[in-house]
Design a protein around this motif. Structure first.
Motif, PDB file in Angstrom:
ATOM      1  N   THR A 169       3.148  -5.714  -4.450  1.00 27.36           N
ATOM      2  CA  THR A 169       2.744  -5.365  -3.225  1.00 27.36           C
ATOM      3  C   THR A 169       1.540  -6.145  -2.824  1.00 27.36           C
ATOM      4  O   THR A 169       0.960  -6.888  -3.707  1.00 27.36           O
ATOM      5  CB  THR A 169       2.347  -3.970  -3.080  1.00 27.36           C
ATOM      6  N   GLY A 170       0.999  -6.146  -1.702  1.00 28.35           N
ATOM      7  CA  GLY A 170      -0.402  -6.870  -0.956  1.00 28.35           C
ATOM      8  C   GLY A 170      -1.479  -5.996  -1.756  1.00 28.35           C
ATOM      9  O   GLY A 170      -1.527  -4.609  -1.921  1.00 28.35           O
TER      10      GLY A 170
ATOM     11  N   LEU B 108       5.967  10.608   2.342  1.00 23.35           N
ATOM     12  CA  LEU B 108       7.279  10.345   2.050  1.00 23.35           C
ATOM     13  C   LEU B 108       7.690   9.208   1.246  1.00 23.35           C
ATOM     14  O   LEU B 108       8.486   9.245   0.359  1.00 23.35           O
ATOM     15  CB  LEU B 108       7.975   9.817   3.696  1.00 23.35           C
ATOM     16  N   GLY B 109       6.622   8.341   1.209  1.00 22.85           N
ATOM     17  CA  GLY B 109       6.991   7.114   0.266  1.00 22.85           C
ATOM     18  C   GLY B 109       6.916   7.523  -1.142  1.00 22.85           C
ATOM     19  O   GLY B 109       7.407   6.994  -2.122  1.00 22.85           O
TER      20      GLY B 109
ATOM     21  N   ALA C 230      -2.233   2.463   0.079  1.00 26.31           N
ATOM     22  CA  ALA C 230      -1.440   3.760  -0.061  1.00 26.31           C
ATOM     23  C   ALA C 230      -0.225   3.470  -1.262  1.00 26.31           C
ATOM     24  O   ALA C 230      -0.183   4.310  -2.136  1.00 26.31           O
ATOM     25  CB  ALA C 230      -0.678   4.155   1.019  1.00 26.31           C
ATOM     26  N   MET C 231       0.453   2.288  -1.133  1.00 30.27           N
ATOM     27  CA  MET C 231       1.355   2.067  -2.228  1.00 30.27           C
ATOM     28  C   MET C 231       0.575   1.809  -3.886  1.00 30.27           C
ATOM     29  O   MET C 231       1.135   2.466  -4.554  1.00 30.27           O
ATOM     30  CB  MET C 231       1.907   0.746  -2.121  1.00 30.27           C
ATOM     31  N   LEU C 232      -0.594   1.207  -3.597  1.00 33.06           N
ATOM     32  CA  LEU C 232      -1.161   1.103  -5.013  1.00 33.06           C
ATOM     33  C   LEU C 232      -1.630   2.444  -5.719  1.00 33.06           C
ATOM     34  O   LEU C 232      -1.514   2.860  -6.871  1.00 33.06           O
ATOM     35  CB  LEU C 232      -2.230   0.390  -4.997  1.00 33.06           C
ATOM     36  N   ARG C 233      -2.163   3.692  -4.743  1.00 33.24           N
ATOM     37  CA  ARG C 233      -2.410   4.788  -4.919  1.00 33.24           C
ATOM     38  C   ARG C 233      -1.363   5.803  -5.581  1.00 33.24           C
ATOM     39  O   ARG C 233      -1.345   6.287  -6.632  1.00 33.24           O
ATOM     40  CB  ARG C 233      -3.065   5.460  -3.929  1.00 33.24           C
ATOM     41  N   THR C 234      -0.089   5.332  -4.937  1.00 31.78           N
ATOM     42  CA  THR C 234       0.949   6.239  -5.235  1.00 31.78           C
ATOM     43  C   THR C 234       1.463   5.716  -6.578  1.00 31.78           C
ATOM     44  O   THR C 234       1.852   6.496  -7.566  1.00 31.78           O
ATOM     45  CB  THR C 234       2.128   6.058  -4.345  1.00 31.78           C
TER      46      THR C 234
END
Length: 348
Positions: A302-303, A278-279, A308-312
């Motif tokens: 981001t931290g 979803l993100g 997950a955020m860094l991968r996206t």
């Protein structure tokens, strides 16, 4: 007593409106509401009055003419006319937010029009009004033609009508931007732009998220209050997307906030909906919006532990990744651009 609507033009000079109202008072006419429209020909006074039952249309007209009113128009009014024009316009705008396809009916109600037609817009014709004919530009293309016999349209009526057209157009655009996304696990979510009406649902989303999830989004334990959330819902120059279940439950929010020629992105996904794609879906749509809007790049803070955020962001095409302690800043250029690019000058 009977309700009448009166419209008349008087010289735009001190005392002329009082002469007209005094003439009406001599006939025991009670003025319930009045609006003054300034035009090149003078001040157009629009009255809603309560007059004795014995008074005829000719009697009311005679009182107007005796009060130095010209180009007069007199007609019987209904009880709904007791609401002033700004109030009527706001009520109709509220209806259009939920039913944009009723624009024609709204224009008829607002302007007491006899006919409203949509047609392709001619290049030789400009929006405006003359007499009992008004042309309103449709933001989606084309134009609305509004007709009525009497009285002639005024600048204020034109401005209100054009505002209604733009409200309906904005709602239609928002509805077109709503899409249904199928996630990898088969779940469906609806992505749509946010409005300030979503404040309560967004607050509930924050309340349902864990402390760790909120810390990843805001990089601190501090959660914004309602004033800040309202700003996030409709950021100037940016966009906020919401993800809901088909039943309407809000499960994620993603923001694109303008910073010069950059757009800062951030995502909040409810714990149970994380690691389901979803993100990623939200970030891809924000990145596409940034490209369409002419941004040089999108930036995310981001931290370092938010894997997950860094991968996206890497999948989106991260151009640079900078680390400052536990904080990581990722820059993703818009398609075909590098951060710092300038538009080349052209010479004729």
């Amino acid at each position: 007593m009977a309700l009448w609507r009166i419209r008349a033009t008087v010289d735009d000079r001190p005392g002329y409106l009082s002469v007209l109202t005094a003439s009406l008072a001599l006939r025991s006419v009670n003025i319930l509401a009045v609006q003054v429209h300034t035009t090149e020909e003078g001040a157009v006074d629009d009255f809603l009055v309560d007059a004795p039952d014995a008074l005829t249309e000719a009697d009311v007209m005679a009182a107007v003419l005796k009060g130095r009113g010209r180009d007069a128009f007199v007609t019987r009014a209904e009880a709904q006319g007791l609401a002033d024009q700004p109030t009527r316009a706001l009520a109709l705008a509220g209806r259009l937010v939920h039913e944009p396809d009723t624009l024609g009916e709204a224009l008829v109600a607002l302007l007491d029009a006899t006919d409203v037609r949509w047609r392709p817009r001619s290049g030789a014709e400009s929006p405006g009004f003359h007499g009992g004919r008004m042309t309103l530009a449709d933001p989606a293309g084309g134009a609305y033609e509004v007709l009525r016999a009497l009285p002639a349209f005024t600048p204020a009526e034109y401005a209100r009508a054009q505002a209604l057209v733009e409200v309906a157009g904005a709602v239609v655009r928002q509805q077109r931007e709503q899409v249904t996304v199928l996630l990898a696990d088969g779940a469906e979510v609806v992505l749509r732009p946010a409005t300030t009406d979503d404040l309560a649902a967004v607050r509930e989303l924050h309340d349902s998220c864990s402390t760790g999830t909120l810390r990843q989004r805001y990089l601190s334990a501090s959660v914004p209050g309602d004033p800040r959330l309202r700003q996030l819902l409709e950021p100037a120059g940016g966009v906020t997307l919401l993800a809901t279940t088909p039943a309407g439950a809000l499960v994620a929010m993603a923001n694109l906030i303008t910073e010069g020629d950059l757009g800062e992105v951030a995502v909040l996904v409810e714990d149970d909906w994380q690691r389901r794609g979803l993100g990623t879906a939200l970030l891809r749509r924000l990145h596409a919006h940034a490209e369409r809007s002419g941004f040089a790049a999108v930036v995310a803070h981001t931290g370092a532990g938010n894997v997950a955020m860094l991968r996206t962001l890497r999948r989106l095409g991260a151009g640079s990744i900078e680390r400052d302690g536990a904080l990581v800043t990722v820059t993703v250029p818009a398609a075909g651009r590098q951060v710092g690019d300038e538009t080349p000058a052209t010479h004729g």
